[in-house]
Motif scaffolding. Structure first.
Motif, mmCIF file in Angstrom:
data_model
loop_
_atom_site.group_PDB
_atom_site.id
_atom_site.type_symbol
_atom_site.label_atom_id
_atom_site.label_comp_id
_atom_site.label_asym_id
_atom_site.label_seq_id
_atom_site.Cartn_x
_atom_site.Cartn_y
_atom_site.Cartn_z
ATOM 1 N N ASN A 10 -2.444 9.843 -7.156
ATOM 2 C CA ASN A 10 -1.434 9.915 -8.413
ATOM 3 C C ASN A 10 -2.209 10.087 -9.844
ATOM 4 O O ASN A 10 -1.858 11.009 -10.709
ATOM 5 N N ARG A 61 0.937 -1.088 0.116
ATOM 6 C CA ARG A 61 -0.177 0.207 0.011
ATOM 7 C C ARG A 61 0.907 1.093 0.027
ATOM 8 O O ARG A 61 0.756 2.213 -0.709
ATOM 9 N N GLN A 62 2.047 1.295 0.639
ATOM 10 C CA GLN A 62 2.808 2.306 0.762
ATOM 11 C C GLN A 62 3.540 2.524 -0.393
ATOM 12 O O GLN A 62 3.870 3.391 -1.168
ATOM 13 N N GLU A 81 2.667 4.360 -3.694
ATOM 14 C CA GLU A 81 2.693 5.993 -3.904
ATOM 15 C C GLU A 81 3.812 6.109 -5.047
ATOM 16 O O GLU A 81 3.865 7.084 -5.707
ATOM 17 N N VAL A 82 4.534 5.192 -5.308
ATOM 18 C CA VAL A 82 5.423 5.130 -6.754
ATOM 19 C C VAL A 82 4.867 4.370 -7.783
ATOM 20 O O VAL A 82 4.241 3.256 -7.667
ATOM 21 N N THR A 83 4.591 5.047 -8.882
ATOM 22 C CA THR A 83 3.903 4.625 -9.966
ATOM 23 C C THR A 83 4.949 3.629 -10.793
ATOM 24 O O THR A 83 5.790 4.160 -11.123
ATOM 25 N N SER A 143 -6.915 6.681 -7.618
ATOM 26 C CA SER A 143 -5.632 6.766 -6.743
ATOM 27 C C SER A 143 -5.524 8.224 -6.850
ATOM 28 O O SER A 143 -5.874 9.068 -7.865
ATOM 29 N N SER A 198 12.590 1.802 -6.481
ATOM 30 C CA SER A 198 12.295 2.694 -5.267
ATOM 31 C C SER A 198 12.598 2.052 -3.777
ATOM 32 O O SER A 198 13.197 2.196 -2.612
ATOM 33 N N TRP A 228 -6.462 -0.135 -1.445
ATOM 34 C CA TRP A 228 -5.144 0.437 -1.578
ATOM 35 C C TRP A 228 -5.062 1.926 -1.446
ATOM 36 O O TRP A 228 -3.953 2.535 -1.289
ATOM 37 N N THR A 229 -6.224 2.454 -1.774
ATOM 38 C CA THR A 229 -5.952 4.161 -2.149
ATOM 39 C C THR A 229 -7.056 4.608 -1.176
ATOM 40 O O THR A 229 -6.982 5.744 -1.181
ATOM 41 N N ARG A 234 8.827 1.143 -8.959
ATOM 42 C CA ARG A 234 8.428 0.579 -7.642
ATOM 43 C C ARG A 234 9.575 -0.340 -6.727
ATOM 44 O O ARG A 234 10.030 -0.244 -6.034
ATOM 45 N N ASP A 271 -6.422 8.797 0.656
ATOM 46 C CA ASP A 271 -5.915 9.550 -0.224
ATOM 47 C C ASP A 271 -6.695 10.701 -0.169
ATOM 48 O O ASP A 271 -8.027 10.873 0.084
#
Length: 268
Positions: free
Chosen positions: A185, A44-45, A48-50, A183, A58, A204-205, A55, A208
């Motif tokens: 993003n 889930r954290q 934040e990286v698409t 999301s 990162s 998951w979102t 991912r 937000d």
């Protein structure tokens, strides 16, 4: 101005794919004997990286390893992502990831009204192909006039590039289309391209900040599974979001001219 196209995100919007992605990542890590396991909380954290490759990269950057080991691990990213994609598409092709409630209905309602469909996603073309054909049939891809995916643009969401590409390929201005996302993003990418955006979050979102969305619903709903409190809370016509109401919400009436405003004041 009439809405001429709906532009869909894929992961989380068309289908709640993220658990299948998470499991596929972990299988790829296991295959390469890395000893990594992404829990639901971790993933889930990481969302934040698409982009899947981004991912993984990162995550590697957060590991307490030497510079040499970090470089080696970064070199594995393409192979890890390719392996993950194979695991994911196998699950999807076997019917393991259904569309979210109301998605197929809205797609066909839009087509029946002469509206075009497009996709603007950071996922790969292979993943999109697998999902559309497994859920919408062998001609699922043909339902979409434009499919814009992550590797076609330099900057992924939250940059607006993928939506600008979809709009340019459709030959439309932002006010002639609307976006569907799940999301923050994705919302930033869509609104950055000037698009009115509907957001339907998933596990998951949730949580937000969707303040910039035109409308936020827990899902699209279905006649046999209406949304709680609808109609009457956010929707007026039914307990599910239909194409005509979506277009009405995204295309507010033009401002009153001087004469109309005067008349309205006299009769109020």
């Amino acid at each position: 101005m009439a809405i001429e196209a709906l532009i869909f995100d894929v992961d989380g919007t068309l289908a709640d794919t993220e658990e299948a992605h998470r499991v596929a990542f972990n299988l790829a890590f296991e295959r390469h004997r890395l000893g990594w396991t992404w829990s639901r909380t971790d993933y889930r954290q990481l969302l934040e990286v698409t982009g899947g490759k981004e991912r993984i990269a990162s995550y590697i950057d957060m590991l307490p390893v030497s510079a040499a080991e970090r470089t080696r691990l970064h070199g594995l990213v393409p192979a890890l992502h390719a392996e993950k994609t194979r695991f994911y598409t196998a699950v999807v092709q076997e019917g393991g990831v259904p569309l979210r409630d109301g998605v197929a209905r809205l797609i066909h309602e839009a087509l029946d009204h002469g509206c075009r469909l497009a996709i603007a996603s950071t996922t790969t073309a292979v993943n999109i192909h697998a999902l559309l054909t497994s859920t919408l049939g062998s001609r699922g891809l043909d339902l979409f006039a434009v499919i814009a995916c992550g590797d076609q643009v330099r900057a992924k969401k939250p940059a607006p590039d993928i939506y600008r590409l979809a709009l340019a390929t459709l030959g439309l201005q932002p006010e002639q289309a609307l976006a569907l996302e799940d999301s923050v993003n994705g919302l930033r990418a869509a609104t950055g391209a000037g698009l009115w955006t509907l957001v339907t979050p998933t596990f998951w979102t949730q949580g937000d900040d969707f303040a910039a969305a035109g409308l936020v619903l827990p899902g699209l709903g279905e006649p046999q599974a209406p949304l709680d409190g609808e109609p009457g809370c956010l929707l007026k016509t039914a307990g599910w979001l239909c194409f005509e109401e979506l277009c009405a919400l995204a295309s507010p009436p033009p401002p009153l001219n001087t004469v109309q405003a005067l008349y309205r004041g006299l009769t109020s």
